[in-house]
Design an enzyme around this catalytic site. Structure first.
Site, PDB file in Angstrom:
ATOM      1  CG  ASP A 131      85.156  58.622 -42.414  1.00 28.17           C
ATOM      2  OD1 ASP A 131      84.137  58.477 -43.124  1.00 28.17           O
ATOM      3  OD2 ASP A 131      85.502  57.826 -41.522  1.00 28.17           O
ATOM      4  CB  ILE A 132      86.203  64.669 -45.956  1.00 29.36           C
ATOM      5  CG1 ILE A 132      86.373  63.652 -47.090  1.00 29.36           C
ATOM      6  CG2 ILE A 132      86.983  65.962 -46.195  1.00 29.36           C
ATOM      7  CD1 ILE A 132      87.786  63.210 -47.348  1.00 29.36           C
TER       8      ILE A 132
END
Lengths: 264, 200
Positions: A131-132
């Site tokens: 997840d960014i």
């Protein structure tokens, strides 16, 4: 080269129900998992990823009985992620009708488990979900459901996951998730360039025409979306949908059975 | 008919849907009485063989195959039918002569990504009951980094292409194997499993 880009619905589970979030918040009820899955099964979708988002906090996965129940009438490839913390547990999910498990926080908390799982069950069974948060120069890797930041670039975090044995990377742009404003093509390209395993782009798909971009412009092997396949229209009414095969072939310019290529 | 599936998996659900009455079992006694055997497989080669040894299944599978019982290996289950694998150091079941090799990342258009994840078509090498009625449009789901290399070309019934060509379906008398997951390949996989249920 016979590589057909996969188009993958991502379904979020919270307390035994399918929901859809926006930027990892505000879950909206979508439907009963068995019903929704059976509709996608009828659509003959390429693959389905189910993620338990309540498990990111509780670290308790969906009970095996319900996972088995979801898989029972699904003759399509399935992945499950959420709250997996043990090797045996991962094995049980893989024997319950799921080809792959998805690990995310485990990459930060217990990388040794990821490594052992890849050794025992093979890399093809381990999807690393990354997840960014943020855009362009300000990107950070987050874990524990967008609560904690990891000190690594997306490319380095992806490389590390592959070193641990992950056979696929699911890269999610947190700030675009559920917004429909398009994939973060730059992010996907950065991750795809860093690893030699397939990369699934996720977060931001707003229209069916968005789906081809990560493949053509960023080197993704597959694209994933949530809202696009469960909502319809401005008011986001629930409508389970999936592009027909002929449309997918048009989107990815597959003609005469000679699909596009996916390069490492 | 008593179809026994070694260990559990979604393939059991598919057979039920097809009207079969599969028994999921890792018990040698049950497999001794099977009319047909299906060997799915999750994981790495050595771990797969270790699990067959632990359950005491290696000998019984060899005996049943010798007696002519149809055996279908799926994915890792197909690879276990061979002599050995580059993925591990343990011996396989040795029911089909040949080895298992890692997929080559080389292709005429530059390196490809491994594992091979996704949908590919089957090009038939020779007619066989298992692939009867399965046309060029049929797509099957693959998730693998290794593929079999049979010693005898006549054991190959289908090939697929991912970067370069690899063997995706084999048959040597009553021993059959497919690299893809028919139980996860929509109606095409259903057709193939239905062939196994009815054609042998």
């Amino acid at each position: 080269m016979q590589v057909e880009p996969r188009v993958i619905p991502v379904l979020l589970i919270a307390d035994g129900r399918f929901v859809k979030t926006r930027c990892f918040s505000n879950p909206v009820y979508v439907g009963d998992p068995v019903n929704v899955l059976s509709i996608f099964n009828e659509f003959e979708v390429d693959e389905i990823i189910t993620l338990d988002i309540s498990a990111a906090g509780s670290r308790t996965p969906q009970p095996l009985d319900s996972l088995r129940n979801y898989a029972e009438e699904c003759f399509i490839p399935l992945a499950y992620g959420g709250g997996l913390t043990g090797l045996e547990q991962i094995g049980k999910v893989l024997r319950s009708g799921y080809e792959k498990v998805v690990v995310n926080s485990l990459l930060a908390d217990q990388p040794d488990i990821v490594e052992s799982a890849a050794d025992r069950y093979g890399s093809q069974a381990i999807v690393a979900s990354i997840d960014i948060r943020g855009e362009s120069e300000e990107r950070s890797v987050v874990v524990h459901g967008n609560r904690d930041v990891v000190k690594a670039t997306p490319a380095n975090w992806a490389r590390r996951a592959v070193d641990l044995g992950a056979g696929e990377i699911l890269v999610t742009a947190v700030d675009r998730e559920g917004t429909g404003r398009g994939f973060d093509l730059e992010l996907v390209a950065e991750v795809a360039a860093a690893v030699s395993v397939p990369v699934i782009a996720h977060g931001g798909a707003g229209r069916r025409s968005d789906l081809a971009k990560p493949v053509f412009e960023s080197g993704a092997s597959a694209v994933a979306a949530g809202s696009l396949f469960v909502f319809q229209g401005q008011d986001r009414g629930v409508l389970i949908n999936y592009p027909p095969r002929s449309q997918i072939e048009r989107l990815f310019r597959m003609t005469d059975g000679s699909p596009v290529e996916s390069r490492a | 008919m008593r179809l026994v599936v070694v260990e559990i998996g979604s393939v059991v659900n598919m057979f039920r849907r097809l009207g079969g009455d599969p028994i999921a079992s890792g018990d040698p006694g049950t497999i001794k009485r099977a009319d047909k055997i299906l060997l799915p497989g999750v994981g790495a080669f050595d771990a797969g063989m270790a699990s067959l040894h632990e359950s005491g299944l290696v000998e019984v599978l060899r005996i049943r195959v010798g007696e002519g019982v149809p055996l279908l290996g799926i994915c890792l289950g197909m690879q276990l039918l061979f002599d050995s694998s580059e993925e591990g150091s343990d011996k396989g079941l040795g029911l089909i002569p040949g080895v298992v090799r890692r997929l080559s990342p080389d292709s005429s258009d530059g390196p490809i990504r491994i594992p091979h994840m996704g949908w590919s078509r089957i090009e038939k090498r020779r007619p066989h009951n298992l692939t009867e009625g399965i046309g060029e449009e049929a797509r099957f789901y693959f998730a693998h980094s290794y593929a079999v290399v049979p010693k005898d070309d006549s054991d190959i019934i289908g090939v697929s292409t991912y970067g370069s060509q690899f063997v995706s379906a084999v048959a040597r008398e009553n021993v059959l194997g497919v690299q893809f997951h028919p139980e996860k390949s929509h109606r095409y996989g259903k057709a193939l499993l239905s062939n196994f249920l009815q054609g042998f």
